[in-house]
Write an enzyme that holds these catalytic residues in place. Structure first.
Site, PDB file in Angstrom:
ATOM      1  N   ASP A 324       1.961  -5.646   1.181  1.00  0.00           N
ATOM      2  CA  ASP A 324       1.927  -4.486   2.063  1.00  0.00           C
ATOM      3  C   ASP A 324       3.321  -4.225   2.591  1.00  0.00           C
ATOM      4  O   ASP A 324       4.143  -5.125   2.627  1.00  0.00           O
ATOM      5  CB  ASP A 324       1.092  -4.811   3.306  1.00  0.00           C
ATOM      6  CG  ASP A 324      -0.378  -4.704   3.042  1.00  0.00           C
ATOM      7  OD1 ASP A 324      -0.738  -4.079   2.043  1.00  0.00           O
ATOM      8  OD2 ASP A 324      -1.150  -5.239   3.853  1.00  0.00           O
ATOM      9  N   LYS A 325       3.536  -3.027   3.063  1.00  0.00           N
ATOM     10  CA  LYS A 325       4.796  -2.765   3.733  1.00  0.00           C
ATOM     11  C   LYS A 325       4.673  -3.026   5.233  1.00  0.00           C
ATOM     12  O   LYS A 325       5.257  -3.962   5.767  1.00  0.00           O
ATOM     13  CB  LYS A 325       5.229  -1.304   3.511  1.00  0.00           C
ATOM     14  CG  LYS A 325       6.420  -0.889   4.361  1.00  0.00           C
ATOM     15  CD  LYS A 325       6.918   0.504   4.029  1.00  0.00           C
ATOM     16  CE  LYS A 325       6.028   1.628   4.481  1.00  0.00           C
ATOM     17  NZ  LYS A 325       6.072   1.854   5.938  1.00  0.00           N
TER      18      LYS A 325
END
Ligand code: ADP
Ligand code: MG
Length: 889
Positions: A324-325
């Site tokens: 994920d960012k």
């Protein structure tokens, strides 16, 4: 009467929301007990003890003991039985401590629920829920108790664990349900243990713990299967093969001895038994469990909580990580930095975090800025309170950022909420990328929304001008604006509103402006990405954010160049339409994925896996569960993650930090390396014993038959007492350094690969060959048989000691390993010597083992011979290092 009216109006949703007082809750808790189902009991020590005997190796030992007794060899028989019991006791102790440790780790990840207590939202431990509590739930939550809905917003729940129905059931607080309706039809209720897949809900707890529907059937639920990890299965298969090879070798040996003559049948049977027992690596399962359990504990110290023991090793095998960012690679502290209004005016916002200090500079019309800020406050599901001298926020951080913006403008959030009563809302779901709220302001009803600029532009036809009048939308200008903000690494959201009667009227809206927020990258993330790269592990960022933003952040992290292409969800859909090959060709080389819908994560993961990668994927939302289930390793975020994500995951990162994943990978590799070291040690010593006997039998063809070099009890002693301790101690080896610099091992790589084969053949030959040479020599100079065996045994024990030390690293010189890094081994090696020397002197044991003291001079000579093994192994390590360097070039 009047004030009563006012109170009712102030209550935001149409439903009552007082909840319980904390006094009433404590009282109810005392009456109903904690909201917790009795845990399935852990297997007791006795059960674990008996389980120790369910192993083919143990069967061999039992047969060996029986045969010994039949042949009247009481001492051998008793010895084997004693060893059997000791083995089982040690195994039991290990398993008891491992299961306890695992249970303790599970407890570290506690479930919480959001309730209203004393009129204010509060997060409590699930166990503290009581009937009557008013609970707030959102998509991704595991329902903590049985609940009667009082308010629901597009709620759907996965009730398969209760009803077997795999499709999500829609729920509605307003539904009329007959009292005797089956569970699956009770639309206005949520049941403990099921999962909210969609929407937002508020409801009253009707039953907790054993009174819930889940509790009623809890006794009938099958206990969780403790399936054996694949690594264990692989190793078991491997040991069967080894056992078969040993069997063949022993048959061959017996045939040779029969041919050369000079051995009695009974002696040969006993030898065959002793040899089988000592060459079969029965210490392996124990060493394996220890290695994994140590890995589990070490990972916990690095914020990685293992849910399935085998994930320890699996994490170390990852060749690709999809991360994920937001929150994993970034710090997850969104702060609004810029606001751009449709008339072109811009504002810069300063100040950090959630505290509303900071200023807003700009030359535009502040009334329009206020309109935008009010929309952000209303289309919002978060809270920001000033308590105990500090600003405290809860809820989605994007939402919190909007509350902070309003504060910076001097707006009162409670005034806005009181003035504009909420009639309905559109909860934020990651597949939508927007959220909204329907509010009444005086006589007009407004629909306020905020979300991704693409989504907002698609439903806007007008925009507001400086005077507040709607004018025709200039979509191209807005598009250019938000892309430019995205390229600077900002997360951009758009806001819009319209007059409407329902929350469905998401069209024909008036655009209010753009907001740009920063979410700085985690300072340690860049380094962690580099460490992965160095270790041959690919990292990709998979985000729901805009491609320009994603690329800017990825470039900052070193994941891609500033102009590299970014693959979007739309691209993937187009490629998939052309066929699976086109999709693979698009997905596999890409390292930045943007505007990815949660469902597409699974596609990315499976494509990479088909491409030969061993994939770890992070997830937090309810929609991430399929991707996490499909991946080789599912990694949930402990802080941000939903209950669903955490329950699907193989492991949980308690600080949500990408760097922790990398630490976990390193620990996983250390565990696997240690397992290899133990295997190599066990097989090499087994091989050396076989060789010693072979050479002895072979000598019978060239001269008079030699007596057996060891008797059965001596073989058992050597294998189980002298060497047993060291094998397990080797599993405690700490990090050698450089684990992350090596290429990841092929997931299909067999345990017995080139290096181990070389190592076993070389060191086994040296040990077996030298032991035979010693034996032959001492017999040759006329030392009696029993004394010669005594010396050979001491020689083998010394070999075992030296070899255990050699095995501390496959490549590094023993002299370069910090001596005390593994205190267990450093104690186990001299301890093995001491036990053996004590046995030479103790009356009963020395009789059973037919041993006698060794003089210091003899001991030193034997040690001299044993040190040849050290020299040979160092030379081997040197060639391996040279080969590695060549291969790296
Ligand atoms: P990420 O992969 O960075 O976690 P998300 O899936 O959380 O991305 O968000 C995707 C998009 O949804 C964002 O770029 C933003 O436009 C929009 N969005 C995110 N959070 C909210 C929110 N609370 N309200 C409205 N829109 C949001
Ligand atoms: Mg997110």
């Amino acid at each position: 009467m009047d004030s009563q009216e006012g109170l009712n109006r102030a209550a935001a949703p149409a439903t009552r929301n007082e909840g319980l007082t904390s006094v009433a809750a404590a009282d109810a808790l005392a009456r109903h007990g904690p909201n917790r189902l009795p845990e399935p009991p852990l297997p007791g020590p006795l059960a674990l003890f008996f389980r120790q005997f369910r192993s083919p190796f143990i069967y061999i030992l039992v047969i060996a003991a029986a045969v010994s007794f039949l042949l009247g060899q009481m001492s051998s028989g008793v010895f084997i039985v004693a060893v059997l019991l000791l083995n089982a006791v040690i195994g039991t102790i290990q398993e008891v401590s491992a299961t306890r440790a695992a249970a303790a780790l599970r407890k570290m990840v506690k479930g919480t629920a959001k309730v209203i207590r004393d009129g204010a939202p509060k997060t409590v431990d699930i166990e503290e829920l009581v009937p009557g509590d008013l609970v707030m739930l959102a998509s991704g939550d595991k329902v903590p108790a049985d609940i009667r809905l009082v308010h629901s917003q597009s709620v759907a729940a996965d009730e398969s664990m209760l009803t077997g129905e795999s499709l999500a059931t829609t729920k509605n607080a307003q539904a009329m349900v007959a009292d005797d309706a089956p569970l699956g039809d009770r639309q206005n209720q949520l049941f403990a243990g099921t999962i909210m897949t969609h929407g937002r809900a508020r409801g009253l707890v009707t039953a907790t713990a054993l009174d819930t529907e889940l509790g009623k059937i809890a006794g009938r639920l099958s206990a969780p299967r403790t399936s054996e990890p694949p690594l264990m299965i692989r190793i078991r298969k491997f040991t069967y093969k080894v056992a078969a090879a040993i069997f063949v070798a022993i048959v061959l040996l017996v045939a040779m001895m029969l041919m050369s003559g000079g051995y009695d049948a009974e002696g040969m049977i006993l030898m065959a038994i002793g040899l089988a027992v000592s060459t079969i690596p029965e210490g392996l399962p124990a060493a394996l469990t220890v290695a994994l359990a140590i890995g589990m504990r070490r990972m916990a110290a690095h914020n990685v909580i293992i849910r399935k023991l085998i994930a320890v090793e699996a994490l170390g095998s990852c060749t690709f990580i999809c991360s994920d960012k937001t929150g994993t690679l970034t710090v997850n502290e969104l702060t609004i930095r810029k606001v751009v209004l449709p008339d072109g005016s811009r504002f810069d916002v300063s100040g950090e975090g959630v505290s509303p200090g900071g200023a807003i500079d700009g030359n535009g019309n502040t009334d329009r800025l206020r309109d935008l800020a009010i929309t952000g406050v209303l289309a919002n599901e978060s809270q920001l309170d000033y308590a105990g001298g500090e600003w405290d926020s809860s809820g989605d951080i994007v939402d919190v950022a909007f509350l902070v913006l309003a504060k910076k403008l001097g707006l009162s959030i409670s005034d806005i909420n009181e003035r504009q009563r909420r009639l309905d809302m559109i909860p934020y779901e990651s597949e939508n990328a927007y959220s909204g709220s329907l509010n009444r302001d005086g006589d007009t009803t407004w629909l306020y929304v905020k979300g991704s600029p693409e989504k907002m532009l698609a439903c806007c036809t007008q925009m507001i001008d400086a005077s507040g009048t709607p004018v025709a939308l200039d979509a191209a200008a807005i598009q250019a604006e938000f892309e430019s903000l995205g390229r600077q690494g900002y997360r951009v959201l758009a806001l819009a509103r319209r007059q409407a009667d329902s929350a469905e009227a998401l069209a024909d809206m008036t655009f209010l402006g753009l907001v740009a927020m920063i979410d700085p990258i985690r300072p340690e993330a860049k380094d962690a990405v580099a460490r992965c790269r160095a270790g041959g592990i690919e990292v990709a960022m998979v985000t729901g954010d805009h491609p320009a933003t994603a690329r800017a952040i990825a470039a900052e992290l070193g994941l891609c160049g500033p102009d590299d292409p970014v693959v979007t969800g739309t691209d993937i859909r187009a490629a998939t339409a052309q066929g699976a090959d086109a999709a693979d060709a698009l997905i596999r080389p890409a390292r930045v994925f943007a505007r990815i819908e949660p469902q597409q994560k699974e596609q990315i993961v499976t494509s990479l896996m088909r491409g030969g990668h061993f994939v770890g994927v992070t997830g937090d939302g309810v929609n991430d569960a399929p991707a996490m289930g499909a991946a080789n390793v599912g990694i949930a975020m402990g802080k941000r993650g939903t209950d669903v994500a955490r329950e699907t995951a193989d492991l949980i990162i308690t600080d949500d930090n990408f760097a922790s994943i990398v630490d976990g990978i390193e620990q996983g590799r250390i565990v696997y390396n240690n397992i290899r070291k133990v295997i190599a040690l066990l097989i090499a010593t087994g091989f050396s014993a076989l060789l010693l006997f072979f050479l002895t039998a072979l000598a019978g063809f060239f001269g008079p038959a030699l007596p057996m070099p060891m008797i059965a009890v001596q073989l058992l002693w050597l294998n189980l007492v002298a060497n047993g301790l060291q094998d397990v101690a080797l599993a405690f080896e700490p990090k050698e350094g450089g684990e992350l610099d090596a290429r990841p091992r092929r997931p299909s790589e067999p345990i017995f690969e080139r290096h181990i084969i070389e190592h076993v053949l070389l060191t086994g030959t040296v040990m077996g060959g030298l032991a035979f040479a010693v034996y032959w020599y001492v017999l040759h100079i006329g030392i009696p048989e029993a004394e010669a065996r005594n010396l050979v045994l001491m020689q083998m024990v010394l070999f075992g000691n030296i070899h255990a030390l050699n095995s501390r690293s496959e490549r590094r010189s023993l002299l370069r390993i910090p001596f005390f890094a593994n205190p267990f081994l450093i104690c186990a090696v001299p301890l093995a010597q001491i036990i053996h020397i004590a046995a030479l002197h103790l009356p009963v044991i020395s009789d059973v083992l037919q041993l006698q003291p060794v003089t210091p001079r003899e001991w030193l000579l034997l040690l001299g011979v044993a040190s040849i093994l050290f020299v040979v192994e160092e030379a081997h390590k040197w060639t391996v290092r040279r080969r590695d360097r060549r291969a790296a070039r």
